[in-house]
Design a protein around this motif. Structure first.
Motif, PDB file in Angstrom:
ATOM      1  N   GLY A  29       0.798  -1.220   0.000  1.00  0.00           N
ATOM      2  CA  GLY A  29       0.000   0.000   0.000  1.00  0.00           C
ATOM      3  C   GLY A  29       0.822   1.257   0.000  1.00  0.00           C
ATOM      4  O   GLY A  29       1.733   1.420  -0.787  1.00  0.00           O
ATOM      5  N   LEU A  30       0.515   2.138   0.943  1.00  0.00           N
ATOM      6  CA  LEU A  30       1.116   3.467   1.002  1.00  0.00           C
ATOM      7  C   LEU A  30       2.232   3.522   2.023  1.00  0.00           C
ATOM      8  O   LEU A  30       2.223   2.797   3.004  1.00  0.00           O
ATOM      9  N   PHE A  31       3.171   4.447   1.779  1.00  0.00           N
ATOM     10  CA  PHE A  31       4.164   4.736   2.797  1.00  0.00           C
ATOM     11  C   PHE A  31       4.460   6.233   2.784  1.00  0.00           C
ATOM     12  O   PHE A  31       4.325   6.897   1.758  1.00  0.00           O
ATOM     13  N   LEU A  67      -7.509   3.874  -2.970  1.00  0.00           N
ATOM     14  CA  LEU A  67      -6.481   3.690  -1.947  1.00  0.00           C
ATOM     15  C   LEU A  67      -6.130   5.048  -1.341  1.00  0.00           C
ATOM     16  O   LEU A  67      -5.754   5.972  -2.048  1.00  0.00           O
ATOM     17  N   ALA A  68      -6.267   5.158  -0.046  1.00  0.00           N
ATOM     18  CA  ALA A  68      -5.981   6.408   0.657  1.00  0.00           C
ATOM     19  C   ALA A  68      -5.559   6.085   2.078  1.00  0.00           C
ATOM     20  O   ALA A  68      -5.820   4.987   2.584  1.00  0.00           O
ATOM     21  N   GLN A  69      -4.925   7.019   2.733  1.00  0.00           N
ATOM     22  CA  GLN A  69      -4.557   6.850   4.126  1.00  0.00           C
ATOM     23  C   GLN A  69      -5.821   6.824   4.964  1.00  0.00           C
ATOM     24  O   GLN A  69      -6.697   7.669   4.822  1.00  0.00           O
ATOM     25  N   SER A  70      -5.914   5.860   5.873  1.00  0.00           N
ATOM     26  CA  SER A  70      -7.069   5.788   6.764  1.00  0.00           C
ATOM     27  C   SER A  70      -6.671   6.043   8.216  1.00  0.00           C
ATOM     28  O   SER A  70      -7.525   6.344   9.050  1.00  0.00           O
ATOM     29  N   ALA A  71      -5.373   5.934   8.519  1.00  0.00           N
ATOM     30  CA  ALA A  71      -4.897   6.171   9.886  1.00  0.00           C
ATOM     31  C   ALA A  71      -3.395   6.429   9.848  1.00  0.00           C
ATOM     32  O   ALA A  71      -2.718   6.096   8.872  1.00  0.00           O
ATOM     33  N   TYR A  72      -2.892   7.028  10.937  1.00  0.00           N
ATOM     34  CA  TYR A  72      -1.454   7.275  11.070  1.00  0.00           C
ATOM     35  C   TYR A  72      -1.050   7.156  12.525  1.00  0.00           C
ATOM     36  O   TYR A  72      -1.890   7.208  13.431  1.00  0.00           O
ATOM     37  N   LYS A 120       9.086   9.862  13.303  1.00  0.00           N
ATOM     38  CA  LYS A 120       8.714   9.012  12.180  1.00  0.00           C
ATOM     39  C   LYS A 120       7.211   8.828  12.220  1.00  0.00           C
ATOM     40  O   LYS A 120       6.566   9.099  13.233  1.00  0.00           O
ATOM     41  N   VAL A 121       6.701   8.395  11.094  1.00  0.00           N
ATOM     42  CA  VAL A 121       5.253   8.221  10.988  1.00  0.00           C
ATOM     43  C   VAL A 121       4.982   6.891  10.296  1.00  0.00           C
ATOM     44  O   VAL A 121       5.725   6.468   9.419  1.00  0.00           O
ATOM     45  N   ARG A 122       3.936   6.229  10.741  1.00  0.00           N
ATOM     46  CA  ARG A 122       3.455   4.990  10.117  1.00  0.00           C
ATOM     47  C   ARG A 122       2.056   5.271   9.630  1.00  0.00           C
ATOM     48  O   ARG A 122       1.285   5.972  10.311  1.00  0.00           O
ATOM     49  N   VAL A 123       1.728   4.787   8.456  1.00  0.00           N
ATOM     50  CA  VAL A 123       0.394   5.025   7.903  1.00  0.00           C
ATOM     51  C   VAL A 123      -0.283   3.710   7.558  1.00  0.00           C
ATOM     52  O   VAL A 123       0.375   2.702   7.289  1.00  0.00           O
ATOM     53  N   TRP A 124      -1.602   3.741   7.572  1.00  0.00           N
ATOM     54  CA  TRP A 124      -2.426   2.624   7.144  1.00  0.00           C
ATOM     55  C   TRP A 124      -3.295   3.105   5.997  1.00  0.00           C
ATOM     56  O   TRP A 124      -3.764   4.241   6.006  1.00  0.00           O
ATOM     57  N   GLY A 125      -3.509   2.228   5.012  1.00  0.00           N
ATOM     58  CA  GLY A 125      -4.328   2.604   3.856  1.00  0.00           C
ATOM     59  C   GLY A 125      -5.519   1.701   3.702  1.00  0.00           C
ATOM     60  O   GLY A 125      -5.637   0.686   4.336  1.00  0.00           O
TER      61      GLY A 125
END
Length: 125
Positions: A29-31, A67-72, A120-125
């Motif tokens: 997915g996304l990063f 597909l888009a970011q849903s959380a971080y 740093k950041v972590r994302v969920w898509g």
């Protein structure tokens, strides 16, 4: 990473632009890329008590429709070692269910003058 109206400047160091936690799997997915603090890369001398963090999203492969970011999750630490361990000794936002990638306001422990910080950041898509 900051302080407003302090006589001394804060020194701020950011993690490299393409930072994510091991559990983020870009191939799925996304990063996050191009991490910014108050719209600057690796700023030094930020004088904000609550600086704003931002990032851009990049897909590991072709972006699928919808597909888009849903959380971080944002983690801020006083050393790179702590950051690598995933210890947000200054701030751990926890999972924030949001598609926002700009103007995420720092909400951690008060920052000290001349303090180096990494994030740093972590994302969920």
């Amino acid at each position: 990473m900051w302080r407003i109206c302090f006589p001394a400047l804060l020194v701020l160091g950011l993690a490299p632009a393409q930072v994510s936690l091991a559990t983020t799997r870009p191939e799925h997915g996304l990063f996050p890329t191009h991490l910014l603090c108050d719209w600057r890369k690796n700023p030094i001398g930020i004088q904000q008590s609550r600086p704003e963090l931002s990032w851009q999203l990049q897909a590991a492969t072709r972006i699928k429709p919808g597909l888009a970011q849903s959380a971080y999750q944002v983690i801020v630490a006083t050393s790179r070692t702590e950051l690598r361990k995933g210890h947000g000794n200054l701030w751990n936002s926890g999972i924030a269910h949001s598609n926002r990638t700009i103007e995420i306001q720092y909400a951690g422990k008060p920052l000290k003058p001349q303090e180096n910080c990494w994030w740093k950041v972590r994302v969920w898509g």
